[in-house]
Design an enzyme around this catalytic site. Sequence first.
Site: not given
Ligand code: IPM
Ligand code: MG
Length: 360
Positions: A137, A195, A227, A251, A255
């Site tokens: 990032y 990784k 992974d 990130d 999810d």
């Molecule tokens: C998160 C989101 C952000 C990230 C995006 C919106 C830039 O996916 O907070 O997880 O990638 O960090």
């Molecule tokens: Mg995210």
Amino acid sequence: MKSYSIGVIPGDGIGPEVAREGLRVLEAVAELEGFQYQLVEYPYSGEYYLKTKELVPDSVIDEWRTLDAVLLGAIGHPDVEPGLVERSVILGLRFGLDLYINLRPIKLYAEHLCPLKGKGPADIEFVVVRENTEGLYSQIGGHLKKGTPDEVAILNGVYTWKGCERATRYAFELARKRAAERANGRRPCVTLVDKANAMRPHDIWTRAHAAVARDFPDVTTDHAYVDACCMWMIKNPEWFDVIVTTNMFGDIITDLGAMLQGGMGIAASGNIHPGQTSMFEPIHGSAPKHAGKNVACPLGAIGAVSMMLDFLGESAAATRIEEAVAELLRSGAIPSADARSGIGTSQMGDMVLRRVREGC
Ligand code: IPM
Ligand code: MG
């Protein structure tokens, strides 16, 4: 009476709707637990950009530094170039305020919300410490000969010793604190997720882990390539206690973690610089297709308010919210923590509020 100044960025899509429920819960716990706050609202969002062409100016980042905390709904508009406003607002906060920890708890409150067969709340209770200011990032990179057959795109992954060390140290301290707070005597463990086999410079993380671990003889250390981590999160999520990882991997795996705890609608996060202004947000995006329909799940935003209060030292208020949400989910009244739950955003807010007031 303590008083806090809190910035609010409702943002785009479902952001304003879920932030509103978070703020209603904040209002209730402030009254119940006896603290005061002032809200300062900021308009930055994709929608605001389309109207004004304005992104976050440096002067506003300086203003944010004077607040105690910032609460963010969600950012992202389908008619704006992908990532433009997200980089300005979300990454503007993370980088501008040096919020080097992205704290993402993964906690399942009720078995019916978990997509895994045979796993329950006792199995899914860990925290991801995502490094939040570096890695892929970094924004360092660009294009050469863009749009031609010879195009080159370069993106640099930046890993500093300072960045790896401070994220790792935070993770070890957190693991120690969690172990002290739980009743079952389980040893604290910090798992490094990287990784470093395919991306050798990731061994800076390996060395930072080993160096910090020397100060924490009571904490077990573990390691998983990213992974394999995804595989273990599904197969044996109960193995994890605290994960520390890079910005990009954090990130991605959070999810996955959100789904383990019931869905994107429920996961909350804190973007933290200990002792300084920090930012709290649900981990979901702006979900434009659900905006304005009163269907978005506000539990992630409400959880972000709880994390913000814990950060501010209002731990009784934070716990009150967490327990209200936990009780609501355990009651079975919420079939799913997403837009298909059949329960409106504001109704779900009402359900949490009732429990907050009853002190569940
Ligand atoms: C998160 C989101 C952000 C990230 C995006 C919106 C830039 O996916 O907070 O997880 O990638 O960090
Ligand atoms: Mg995210």
